[in-house]
Design an enzyme around this catalytic site. Structure first.
Site, PDB file in Angstrom:
ATOM      1  N   TRP A 156       0.821  -1.228   0.000  1.00  0.00           N
ATOM      2  CA  TRP A 156       0.000   0.000   0.000  1.00  0.00           C
ATOM      3  C   TRP A 156       0.848   1.268   0.000  1.00  0.00           C
ATOM      4  CZ3 TRP A 156       1.773   2.623   4.034  1.00  0.00           C
ATOM      5  CH2 TRP A 156       2.272   1.901   5.123  1.00  0.00           C
ATOM      6  N   ASN A 157       2.145   1.164   0.332  1.00  0.00           N
ATOM      7  CA  ASN A 157       2.854   2.437   0.589  1.00  0.00           C
ATOM      8  C   ASN A 157       3.200   3.201  -0.684  1.00  0.00           C
ATOM      9  OD1 ASN A 157       4.788   0.517  -0.084  1.00  0.00           O
ATOM     10  ND2 ASN A 157       6.375   1.487   1.152  1.00  0.00           N
ATOM     11  N   PRO A 181      -3.319  -6.072  -5.787  1.00  0.00           N
ATOM     12  CA  PRO A 181      -2.829  -4.886  -5.089  1.00  0.00           C
ATOM     13  C   PRO A 181      -3.182  -4.973  -3.598  1.00  0.00           C
ATOM     14  CG  PRO A 181      -4.892  -4.356  -6.163  1.00  0.00           C
ATOM     15  CD  PRO A 181      -4.573  -5.783  -6.523  1.00  0.00           C
ATOM     16  N   GLU A 255      10.905  -8.115  -3.097  1.00  0.00           N
ATOM     17  CA  GLU A 255      11.329  -6.781  -2.625  1.00  0.00           C
ATOM     18  C   GLU A 255      10.737  -6.618  -1.240  1.00  0.00           C
ATOM     19  OE1 GLU A 255      13.525  -5.327  -5.995  1.00  0.00           O
ATOM     20  OE2 GLU A 255      13.328  -4.767  -3.902  1.00  0.00           O
ATOM     21  N   LEU A 256      11.579  -6.823  -0.221  1.00  0.00           N
ATOM     22  CA  LEU A 256      11.042  -7.002   1.130  1.00  0.00           C
ATOM     23  C   LEU A 256      11.385  -5.828   2.055  1.00  0.00           C
ATOM     24  CD1 LEU A 256      11.803 -10.821   1.417  1.00  0.00           C
ATOM     25  CD2 LEU A 256       9.736  -9.698   0.566  1.00  0.00           C
ATOM     26  N   CYS A 289      10.234   1.759   2.225  1.00  0.00           N
ATOM     27  CA  CYS A 289      11.136   0.635   2.502  1.00  0.00           C
ATOM     28  C   CYS A 289      12.591   1.069   2.579  1.00  0.00           C
ATOM     29  CB  CYS A 289      10.974  -0.428   1.433  1.00  0.00           C
ATOM     30  SG  CYS A 289      11.374   0.199  -0.203  1.00  0.00           S
ATOM     31  N   GLU A 386      12.044  -2.505  11.822  1.00  0.00           N
ATOM     32  CA  GLU A 386      11.663  -1.439  10.886  1.00  0.00           C
ATOM     33  C   GLU A 386      10.476  -0.691  11.486  1.00  0.00           C
ATOM     34  OE1 GLU A 386       9.803  -2.904   7.303  1.00  0.00           O
ATOM     35  OE2 GLU A 386      10.733  -1.324   6.121  1.00  0.00           O
TER      36      GLU A 386
HETATM   37  N1  LIG Z   1      11.676  -3.663  -0.956  1.00  0.00           N
HETATM   38  C1  LIG Z   1      10.756  -2.899  -1.481  1.00  0.00           C
HETATM   39  O1  LIG Z   1      10.834  -2.459  -2.644  1.00  0.00           O
HETATM   40  C2  LIG Z   1       9.540  -2.553  -0.655  1.00  0.00           C
HETATM   41  C3  LIG Z   1       8.659  -1.606  -1.173  1.00  0.00           C
HETATM   42  C4  LIG Z   1       7.515  -1.282  -0.410  1.00  0.00           C
HETATM   43  C5  LIG Z   1       7.288  -1.887   0.837  1.00  0.00           C
HETATM   44  N2  LIG Z   1       8.168  -2.793   1.289  1.00  0.00           N
HETATM   45  C6  LIG Z   1       7.973  -3.399   2.598  1.00  0.00           C
HETATM   46  O2  LIG Z   1       6.573  -3.755   2.769  1.00  0.00           O
HETATM   47  C7  LIG Z   1       6.206  -3.586   4.125  1.00  0.00           C
HETATM   48  C8  LIG Z   1       5.023  -2.661   4.241  1.00  0.00           C
HETATM   49  O3  LIG Z   1       4.058  -2.966   3.275  1.00  0.00           O
HETATM   50  P1  LIG Z   1       2.791  -3.823   3.679  1.00  0.00           P
HETATM   51  O4  LIG Z   1       2.378  -3.514   5.073  1.00  0.00           O
HETATM   52  O5  LIG Z   1       1.768  -3.698   2.602  1.00  0.00           O
HETATM   53  O6  LIG Z   1       3.397  -5.298   3.613  1.00  0.00           O
HETATM   54  P2  LIG Z   1       2.600  -6.664   3.701  1.00  0.00           P
HETATM   55  O7  LIG Z   1       3.611  -7.695   3.483  1.00  0.00           O
HETATM   56  O8  LIG Z   1       1.735  -6.733   4.909  1.00  0.00           O
HETATM   57  O9  LIG Z   1       1.571  -6.638   2.444  1.00  0.00           O
HETATM   58  C9  LIG Z   1       2.078  -6.544   1.146  1.00  0.00           C
HETATM   59  C10 LIG Z   1       1.073  -7.205   0.199  1.00  0.00           C
HETATM   60  O10 LIG Z   1       0.989  -8.581   0.538  1.00  0.00           O
HETATM   61  C11 LIG Z   1      -0.367  -8.950   0.729  1.00  0.00           C
HETATM   62  N3  LIG Z   1      -0.408 -10.049   1.690  1.00  0.00           N
HETATM   63  C12 LIG Z   1      -0.368  -9.982   3.043  1.00  0.00           C
HETATM   64  N4  LIG Z   1      -0.394 -11.223   3.571  1.00  0.00           N
HETATM   65  C13 LIG Z   1      -0.435 -12.094   2.514  1.00  0.00           C
HETATM   66  C14 LIG Z   1      -0.484 -13.510   2.379  1.00  0.00           C
HETATM   67  N5  LIG Z   1      -0.482 -14.309   3.451  1.00  0.00           N
HETATM   68  N6  LIG Z   1      -0.529 -14.053   1.131  1.00  0.00           N
HETATM   69  C15 LIG Z   1      -0.531 -13.264   0.043  1.00  0.00           C
HETATM   70  N7  LIG Z   1      -0.490 -11.907   0.101  1.00  0.00           N
HETATM   71  C16 LIG Z   1      -0.444 -11.347   1.326  1.00  0.00           C
HETATM   72  C17 LIG Z   1      -1.045  -7.690   1.171  1.00  0.00           C
HETATM   73  O11 LIG Z   1      -2.438  -7.775   0.915  1.00  0.00           O
HETATM   74  C18 LIG Z   1      -0.356  -6.659   0.300  1.00  0.00           C
HETATM   75  O12 LIG Z   1      -0.945  -6.653  -0.983  1.00  0.00           O
HETATM   76  C19 LIG Z   1       7.416  -3.004   4.825  1.00  0.00           C
HETATM   77  O13 LIG Z   1       8.155  -4.014   5.448  1.00  0.00           O
HETATM   78  C20 LIG Z   1       8.232  -2.398   3.689  1.00  0.00           C
HETATM   79  O14 LIG Z   1       9.604  -2.323   4.001  1.00  0.00           O
HETATM   80  C21 LIG Z   1       9.313  -3.145   0.586  1.00  0.00           C
HETATM   81  O1  LIG Z   2       8.868   1.704  -0.264  1.00  0.00           O
HETATM   82  C1  LIG Z   2       9.476   1.236  -1.172  1.00  0.00           C
HETATM   83  C2  LIG Z   2       9.724   1.941  -2.466  1.00  0.00           C
HETATM   84  O2  LIG Z   2      10.437   1.069  -3.300  1.00  0.00           O
HETATM   85  C3  LIG Z   2      10.453   3.218  -2.193  1.00  0.00           C
HETATM   86  S1  LIG Z   2      10.992   4.050  -3.607  1.00  0.00           S
HETATM   87  O3  LIG Z   2       9.841   4.844  -4.100  1.00  0.00           O
HETATM   88  O4  LIG Z   2      11.399   3.043  -4.626  1.00  0.00           O
HETATM   89  O5  LIG Z   2      12.120   4.881  -3.175  1.00  0.00           O
END
Ligand SMILES: NC(=O)c1ccc[n+]([C@@H]2O[C@H](COP(=O)([O-])OP(=O)(O)OC[C@H]3O[C@@H](n4cnc5c(N)ncnc54)[C@H](O)[C@@H]3O)[C@@H](O)[C@H]2O)c1
Ligand SMILES: O=C[C@H](O)CS(=O)(=O)O
Length: 483
Positions: A156-157, A181, A255-256, A289, A386
């Site tokens: 969502w971010n 999404p 991408e975690l 992230c 985090e």
């Molecule tokens: N590395 C990157 O590029 C990147 C970018 C953005 C966010 N993030 C990370 O994501 C996290 C925050 O985002 P968030 O709260 O949406 O993460 P999240 O893992 O809770 O959710 C991400 C997606 O996964 C789905 N999801 C959740 N549980 C699931 C399951 N059991 N099976 C299938 N899908 C599932 C959610 O509905 C959502 O669409 C933070 O840790 C952030 O660092 C990483």
């Molecule tokens: O939160 C994760 C995104 O990948 C950040 S960025 O927009 O790519 O900097």
């Protein structure tokens, strides 16, 4: 929400070129995190709808892969042009469902569109090889082919850019994609699908399924038609998906989570370091992230940096992202606020010194004050977890080796930042940091041209750049005999 084109607000999922409700008619509400206002609903789909989307993608794949790279590029370019032409509406949709300030949302739309533009170009640069054959009667040829049906799950971010960073290379490589999404921010994804439809992306090539993460994710992971899963989100969910994909040996891009260290050495330009720390820490209210999550400041400049940084933080304007001049919106929900509260309380209980903020904002809902805590130590939760919110913890350090060891002391390795003007130190520290990406004298590093991704438990693979399309291709070796 006053859109110039109200048809961009879609409250149905998009599967095989059709806008659909869930089979059982169930829906999920979407709210504005800044006001709590009910914005609309999306279908609460599950296994059956996901399976149909995957089968439709498989049916659409042969024709899509048969198009020339140039033909696929033209469709992607048309999609890019439509995203840019509707950037204001896409930004307003994003701010309304996610909360980020309108200026940041517009920035994300342009950033997200750049991946479609970039991979429209990269589509035409997928090259193979001919190799020096060890046999006189045979020729060795290497080609690259689309891997097949891809599934994507996004957070969502960054509700638009995390999607285009996946769909762009997939379609460019000749792969169809089924996307789920985040349930908090579906409207950005559905608007993208509406524009893809208008751009001429054939039905089935890009579908958006909304609803139960567990059910949809499980089908994406278990269905053998899906040859690749790409996920952006938390490390915890990444682990689950990796396990669920094992039985069908899917190619994975993950991408975690991040936990970026931000190191200020005593030879840094302090004003530049403050500017970079503000940009890195408080972008999207810290829900990024690659945000600075731990700020390490060398002893000799600690108090000077803390004073300058806190003064800059106090200039941030918290409010509804649609309001002029707002630089920090709400967090995505109350659960996110509770996590920040937990990190603040823990740090203060263990000796932290509150320099500013520290509380829920007077605006209510999920607003939180931009916060700075000094005298932070490694026993505090913020040293390892985090935060994903507007909290800046300031740690002290003495030596370069100590800073590198502290920076590398978590299981994450997505982004890292440091400020120094000593060239020897810059090389030593850049090489010593266990991180997929390093910002030197800058707090903003993301763009479509550089490889984005992490090491350790921050993920697998790279997105964007000339490397990003490789994750959607497979290499084929042809040995041509009888010559
Ligand atoms: N590395 C990157 O590029 C990147 C970018 C953005 C966010 N993030 C990370 O994501 C996290 C925050 O985002 P968030 O709260 O949406 O993460 P999240 O893992 O809770 O959710 C991400 C997606 O996964 C789905 N999801 C959740 N549980 C699931 C399951 N059991 N099976 C299938 N899908 C599932 C959610 O509905 C959502 O669409 C933070 O840790 C952030 O660092 C990483
Ligand atoms: O939160 C994760 C995104 O990948 C950040 S960025 O927009 O790519 O900097």
């Amino acid at each position: 929400m006053q859109l110039k084109d109200p048809t961009l607000l879609r409250q149905q999922a998009y599967i095989d070129g059709a806008w659909l409700d869930a089979d059982n008619g169930e829906t999920h509400p979407v709210t504005n995190p800044a006001t709590g206002e009910h914005l609309g609903t999306i279908p609460m789909m599950g296994t059956a709808e996901t399976r149909r989307a995957i089968e439709a993608a498989n049916a659409a794949w042969p024709a899509w892969r048969k198009k020339t790279a140039k033909e696929r590029a033209a469709v992607l370019r048309a999609w890019y042009d439509l995203i840019m032409a509707n950037a204001d509406d896409l930004a307003l949709l994003m701010t309304t469902e996610q909360g980020k300030p309108l200026a940041e949302a517009k920035g994300e739309v342009v950033f997200g569109a750049s991946f479609i533009e970039w991979f429209a170009e990269e589509a035409k640069r997928v090259h193979g090889d001919t190799l020096a054959s060890p046999w006189p009667d045979r020729r060795l040829i290497v080609t690259k082919e689309p891997i097949g049906v891809c599934a994507a799950i996004t957070p969502w971010n960054f509700p638009l850019a995390m999607i285009t960073r996946k769909v762009g290379p997939a379609l460019a490589a000749g792969c169809p994609m089924v996307l789920k999404p985040a349930e908090s921010t579906p409207f950005s994804a559905l608007a993208l699908a509406a524009l893809a439809e208008r751009a001429g992306v054939p039905k089935g090539v890009f579908s958006v399924v909304t609803g139960s993460p567990k059910e949809i994710g499980a089908e994406m992971c278990a269905n053998p038609i899906v040859r690749k899963l790409t996920f952006t989100g938390s490390t915890a969910v990444g682990r689950i998906l990796m396990q669920q994909c094992a039985p069908t040996i899917k190619k994975l891009s993950l991408e975690l989570g991040g936990n970026a260290p931000f190191i200020v050495f005593d030879d840094a330009d302090l004003d530049a370091a403050v500017e970079g720390a503000i940009a890195s820490k408080y972008r999207n209210a810290g829900q990024t992230c690659v945000c600075a999550n731990r700020i390490y400041v060398q002893d000799g400049v600690y108090e000077a940096f803390a004073e300058k940084f806190t003064a800059a933080v106090n200039k941030l304007k918290v409010g509804n992202g649609v309001e002029q001049g707002v630089t920090q919106g709400p967090l995505i929900d109350d659960k996110a606020v509770q996590k920040v509260e937990q990190h603040v309380a823990d740090a203060l209980a263990k000796g932290g010194r509150l320099l500013t903020g520290g509380h829920r904002h007077a605006l209510g809902h999920s607003f939180f004050e931009p916060t700075v805590i000094a005298d932070v130590n490694n026993d505090m939760i913020v040293a390892t977890e985090e935060t994903f919110g507007p909290l800046a913890p300031l740690f002290r350090f003495k030596t370069d080796d100590e800073a590198i060891a502290l920076a590398n002391s978590t299981e994450f390795g997505l982004a890292a930042y440091f400020y120094s003007r000593d060239i020897g130190r810059i090389w030593r520290v850049s090489e010593g940091l266990e991180s997929g990406m390093v910002g030197v004298n800058t707090g903003l590093i993301s763009n479509e041209i550089a490889p984005f991704g992490g090491v350790k438990q921050s993920g697998l693979g790279r997105e964007g750049s000339k490397y990003g399309i490789d994750d959607y291709l497979v290499i084929k070796y042809v040995c041509l005999g009888g010559i």
